[in-house]
Design a protein around this motif. Structure first.
Motif, short mmCIF file in Angstrom:
data_model
loop_
_atom_site.label_atom_id
_atom_site.label_comp_id
_atom_site.label_asym_id
_atom_site.label_seq_id
_atom_site.Cartn_x
_atom_site.Cartn_y
_atom_site.Cartn_z
N LEU A 1 9.44 -24.35 -9.99
CA LEU A 1 10.59 -24.56 -9.09
C LEU A 1 11.09 -23.24 -8.52
O LEU A 1 11.55 -23.19 -7.37
CB LEU A 1 11.71 -25.27 -9.85
CG LEU A 1 11.44 -26.71 -10.31
CD1 LEU A 1 12.58 -27.21 -11.18
CD2 LEU A 1 11.23 -27.63 -9.11
N SER A 2 11.04 -22.16 -9.32
CA SER A 2 11.56 -20.85 -8.89
C SER A 2 10.52 -19.77 -9.15
O SER A 2 10.69 -18.94 -10.06
CB SER A 2 12.86 -20.54 -9.63
OG SER A 2 13.82 -21.55 -9.46
N PRO A 3 9.45 -19.76 -8.38
CA PRO A 3 8.38 -18.76 -8.62
C PRO A 3 8.85 -17.33 -8.49
O PRO A 3 8.23 -16.42 -9.07
CB PRO A 3 7.33 -19.11 -7.56
CG PRO A 3 8.06 -19.91 -6.52
CD PRO A 3 9.14 -20.64 -7.25
N LYS B 1 16.34 -14.26 -19.38
CA LYS B 1 17.38 -15.25 -19.62
C LYS B 1 17.20 -16.58 -18.87
O LYS B 1 17.47 -17.64 -19.46
CB LYS B 1 18.76 -14.65 -19.26
CG LYS B 1 19.94 -15.55 -19.61
CD LYS B 1 20.04 -15.83 -21.10
CE LYS B 1 21.25 -16.68 -21.44
NZ LYS B 1 21.33 -17.00 -22.88
N PRO B 2 16.75 -16.59 -17.61
CA PRO B 2 16.61 -17.89 -16.95
C PRO B 2 15.69 -18.86 -17.70
O PRO B 2 15.86 -20.08 -17.61
CB PRO B 2 16.01 -17.53 -15.58
CG PRO B 2 16.49 -16.15 -15.33
CD PRO B 2 16.48 -15.48 -16.68
N ARG C 1 8.70 -27.18 -20.10
CA ARG C 1 9.99 -26.86 -19.48
C ARG C 1 9.95 -25.48 -18.82
O ARG C 1 10.44 -25.29 -17.69
CB ARG C 1 11.11 -26.88 -20.54
CG ARG C 1 12.48 -26.45 -19.98
CD ARG C 1 13.54 -26.36 -21.05
NE ARG C 1 13.38 -25.28 -21.97
CZ ARG C 1 13.71 -24.00 -21.72
NH1 ARG C 1 14.18 -23.65 -20.54
NH2 ARG C 1 13.54 -23.08 -22.66
N ILE C 2 9.35 -24.52 -19.50
CA ILE C 2 9.27 -23.15 -19.00
C ILE C 2 8.38 -23.09 -17.76
O ILE C 2 8.72 -22.45 -16.75
CB ILE C 2 8.76 -22.22 -20.11
CG1 ILE C 2 9.79 -22.14 -21.25
CG2 ILE C 2 8.46 -20.83 -19.57
CD1 ILE C 2 9.24 -21.54 -22.53
N GLN C 3 7.23 -23.76 -17.81
CA GLN C 3 6.32 -23.78 -16.66
C GLN C 3 6.97 -24.47 -15.46
O GLN C 3 6.78 -24.04 -14.31
CB GLN C 3 5.03 -24.51 -17.02
CG GLN C 3 4.07 -23.72 -17.88
CD GLN C 3 2.81 -24.51 -18.19
OE1 GLN C 3 2.88 -25.68 -18.57
NE2 GLN C 3 1.66 -23.88 -18.02
N HIS C 4 7.72 -25.53 -15.73
CA HIS C 4 8.34 -26.27 -14.63
C HIS C 4 9.37 -25.40 -13.92
O HIS C 4 9.48 -25.42 -12.68
CB HIS C 4 8.99 -27.55 -15.15
CG HIS C 4 9.43 -28.48 -14.06
ND1 HIS C 4 10.61 -29.17 -14.09
CD2 HIS C 4 8.83 -28.83 -12.88
CE1 HIS C 4 10.73 -29.90 -12.99
NE2 HIS C 4 9.67 -29.70 -12.25
N ASP D 1 -0.91 -27.31 -16.42
CA ASP D 1 0.27 -27.00 -15.62
C ASP D 1 1.47 -27.70 -16.26
O ASP D 1 1.34 -28.39 -17.27
CB ASP D 1 0.07 -27.46 -14.17
CG ASP D 1 0.95 -26.70 -13.19
OD1 ASP D 1 1.84 -25.96 -13.66
OD2 ASP D 1 0.79 -26.87 -11.98
N TYR D 2 2.64 -27.55 -15.64
CA TYR D 2 3.89 -28.05 -16.24
C TYR D 2 3.92 -29.55 -16.45
O TYR D 2 4.60 -30.05 -17.35
CB TYR D 2 5.09 -27.63 -15.38
CG TYR D 2 5.18 -28.34 -14.06
CD1 TYR D 2 5.86 -29.53 -13.93
CD2 TYR D 2 4.56 -27.82 -12.93
CE1 TYR D 2 5.94 -30.19 -12.71
CE2 TYR D 2 4.63 -28.46 -11.71
CZ TYR D 2 5.32 -29.65 -11.61
OH TYR D 2 5.38 -30.30 -10.40
#
Length: 346
Positions: free
Chosen positions: A155-157, A241-242, A148-151, A186-187
């Motif tokens: 999505l938001s590098p 936080k994100p 989840r964190i990698q994804h 990877d994710y």
């Protein structure tokens, strides 16, 4: 006013006690409020499409049935919404008072014959029954939520601000690894593959370390919790936080499907207990203690104290050790033992 529920919760603070204090004062209020908002659906055998009772489409009941939506799902949704609202309140309170910190949250709600356990963090709840141990939560750590964190980073590098790599490697890469094919994930991967190492792969890993040493962005040991709105990676402007979800995973136990005995209990505890004792050890202690103290009216709270003392160990020289000579827990340890059996119903 017509429906009764029972509530317990544990909050394990980090970076100060403030977030845990706010959560302990407010989460139950959020849960009550969210349940009241959907009470019209909860009291129905199958929730109506519209709480007003209207039926815009004749097939609305069919749509609800096809989605397998039951009253239980509304309670789960209320708990999820309550955690999110509580997290927003903590953020507002902490910003207004210029405070920082966060907490994990483990909440149990007994409502309409079912036990709902909502967890955001690394505390744990188990049911110790006569012939069974039922896990009622799972720990959320940077390792368990790696994908989840990698994804999110994929999505938001920009959230990584060029300081971190989202890829997972078995170890921190070094300059000599550039140009080599090394194991990575990877994710989207449960398995492992090989990739050619580029210079960007030498950046600090998004999830680094193993076991209790694993850290999210090199900062937090948990991946879900309340608060931490102001937390940034040290010496950067990168916000943690994100990547830190406040949404709990909710597990449900239906009492109607089980024959609850007098010594059956729910045990809720912070990670300080579970770091050194496994489910089986805790269950064995609980069964033995309760069987030997059947006439003691305070036996459940005394069992909680015994579990704390067992995990804390005994001081030997400069160290705290368990009975088996392993190192005891140095973390804070909070334990609830909640009886499930209601004698008045017999």
């Amino acid at each position: 006013q017509f429906l009764t529920g029972y509530y317990w919760a544990l909050f394990d603070g980090h970076g100060g006690p403030e977030a845990a204090i706010i959560a302990s004062n407010y989460l139950h209020y959020c849960i009550k409020q969210k349940l009241e908002e959907v009470v019209g659906g909860i009291t129905e055998a199958r929730p109506p499409m519209h709480l007003s009772g209207r039926c815009v489409c004749d097939s609305d009941p069919q749509f609800v049935e096809e989605k397998h939506i039951h009253a239980e799902d509304l309670v789960v949704g209320a708990l999820e919404n309550a955690f999110q609202e509580c997290d927003e309140v903590i953020g507002q309170e902490m910003e207004a008072t210029n405070q920082t910190g966060g907490c994990t949250a483990l909440a149990a709600l007994y409502f309409q014959g079912k036990l709902y356990v909502a967890n955001a963090g690394d505390s744990r709840a188990i049911l110790v029954l006569k012939d069974d141990i039922v896990p009622m939560s799972c720990e959320f750590t940077p390792e368990t939520e790696r994908q989840r964190i990698q994804h999110l980073a994929f999505l938001s590098p920009k959230l990584l601000d060029g300081e971190f790599t989202r890829f997972e490697f078995p170890r921190r890469l070094k300059g000599d690894d550039v140009g080599q094919k090394v194991l990575y994930r990877d994710y989207f991967m449960e398995g492992w593959g090989y990739k050619m190492v580029e210079k960007a792969d030498l950046k600090y890993p998004l999830v680094h370390g193993h076991g209790k040493q694993a850290r999210l962005l090199g900062t937090l040991a948990v991946s879900r919790g309340l608060g931490d709105h102001q937390l940034k990676v040290i010496d950067t402007n990168i916000e943690v936080k994100p990547f830190l979800s406040c949404i709990p995973k909710v597990n449900v136990f239906d009492f109607a499907l089980h024959d609850i005995k007098e010594d059956d209990v729910l045990i809720m505890a912070t990670d300080g207990l579970w770091d050194v004792l496994c489910n089986k050890e805790v269950a064995h202690m609980a069964r033995s203690f309760l069987a030997e103290n059947r006439t003691d009216p305070h036996r459940f709270s005394e069992l909680a104290e015994c579990l704390v003392c067992r995990a804390r160990g005994k001081k030997r020289g400069h160290q705290w050790m368990l009975d088996d000579s392993h190192e005891a827990s140095y973390d804070d340890i909070s334990v609830f033992v909640i009886p499930l059996h209601n004698r008045e119903e017999d």
